[in-house]
Scaffold this active site. Structure first.
Site, PDB file in Angstrom:
ATOM      1  N   ASP A  11      25.660  41.875  32.183  1.00 30.08           N
ATOM      2  CA  ASP A  11      25.106  43.167  32.621  1.00 30.08           C
ATOM      3  C   ASP A  11      24.171  43.387  31.324  1.00 30.08           C
ATOM      4  O   ASP A  11      23.425  44.330  31.491  1.00 30.08           O
ATOM      5  CB  ASP A  11      26.315  44.141  32.999  1.00 30.08           C
ATOM      6  CG  ASP A  11      25.877  45.373  33.212  1.00 30.08           C
ATOM      7  OD1 ASP A  11      25.087  45.687  34.042  1.00 30.08           O
ATOM      8  OD2 ASP A  11      26.377  46.447  32.404  1.00 30.08           O
ATOM      9  N   CYS A  66      47.436  39.763  44.653  1.00 31.40           N
ATOM     10  CA  CYS A  66      48.112  39.613  43.541  1.00 31.40           C
ATOM     11  C   CYS A  66      49.139  40.844  43.445  1.00 31.40           C
ATOM     12  O   CYS A  66      48.729  42.133  43.865  1.00 31.40           O
ATOM     13  CB  CYS A  66      46.910  39.852  42.391  1.00 31.40           C
ATOM     14  SG  CYS A  66      46.044  38.284  42.061  1.00 31.40           S
ATOM     15  N   MET A  94      45.881  34.562  37.677  1.00 33.60           N
ATOM     16  CA  MET A  94      44.760  35.254  38.136  1.00 33.60           C
ATOM     17  C   MET A  94      44.431  36.383  37.080  1.00 33.60           C
ATOM     18  O   MET A  94      43.105  36.691  37.069  1.00 33.60           O
ATOM     19  CB  MET A  94      45.411  35.772  39.398  1.00 33.60           C
ATOM     20  CG  MET A  94      45.541  34.829  40.449  1.00 33.60           C
ATOM     21  SD  MET A  94      44.090  33.546  40.836  1.00 33.60           S
ATOM     22  CE  MET A  94      42.770  34.551  41.059  1.00 33.60           C
ATOM     23  N   GLU A  95      45.390  36.862  36.364  1.00 34.60           N
ATOM     24  CA  GLU A  95      45.037  37.926  35.169  1.00 34.60           C
ATOM     25  C   GLU A  95      44.006  37.159  34.209  1.00 34.60           C
ATOM     26  O   GLU A  95      43.025  37.852  33.649  1.00 34.60           O
ATOM     27  CB  GLU A  95      46.235  38.559  34.552  1.00 34.60           C
ATOM     28  CG  GLU A  95      46.789  39.408  35.582  1.00 34.60           C
ATOM     29  CD  GLU A  95      47.691  38.713  36.835  1.00 34.60           C
ATOM     30  OE1 GLU A  95      48.040  39.621  37.832  1.00 34.60           O
ATOM     31  OE2 GLU A  95      47.713  37.654  36.909  1.00 34.60           O
TER      32      GLU A  95
END
Length: 157
Positions: free
Chosen positions: A127, A75, A112-113
């Site tokens: 998480d 990227c 992709m971002e």
């Protein structure tokens, strides 16, 4: 079809975009996270021990979009002009949908971002709540739409 990320010796390379025109680029991606009723209630009631889960996931999604070129090898680093997020609740399914839209004026797209933003945002939820529910499922991370560049417009049907 010749892959653009491989040279004539079949070695990986970063595509040269220097001759491409600067155009407006925008992409939207989304993904889901499913969890137990207990985990869902903790998030909704903002009582997680690690802090405000959805607000933290939004910040993580923005950071994930901005750092994409550092974690996805081919990227290009991009100067993003906008990262916008939305989180939808699905009460019956005990799930949240994270939507990330990314925009820039550049020579290459921001798909992709947007996808990285969704992934990092959902991983942040996992998480922060894994102590309550380790069986959470992150699913359906996908590109919803993109505009700009020579490949034109795409909208998932």
């Amino acid at each position: 079809m010749k892959l653009s990320h491989l040279d004539e010796k079949n070695h990986p390379k970063m595509v040269d975009v220097s001759d491409k025109n600067i155009t407006s680029r925008i992409a939207t991606a989304s993904g889901m996270i499913y969890m137990s009723q207990e985990a869902f209630d903790v998030i909704k009631n903002n009582t997680a021990k690690k802090g405000p889960v959805l607000q933290t996931a939004i910040i993580a999604a923005i950071m994930g979009a901005k750092k994409t070129s550092e974690i996805i090898p081919m990227c290009h680093p991009l100067m993003l002009s906008k990262v916008e997020t939305d989180i939808m609740e699905f009460v019956k399914e005990c799930a949240f949908k994270l939507i990330v839209t990314v925009k820039c004026e550049g020579k290459t797209g921001v798909e992709m971002e947007a996808l990285s933003g969704v992934s990092i945002g959902l991983l942040t939820i996992y998480d922060m709540i894994k102590a309550i529910d380790k069986s959470m499922r992150i699913t359906d991370i996908l590109l919803e739409s993109k505009e700009g560049g020579k490949s034109g417009k795409f909208v998932r049907s």
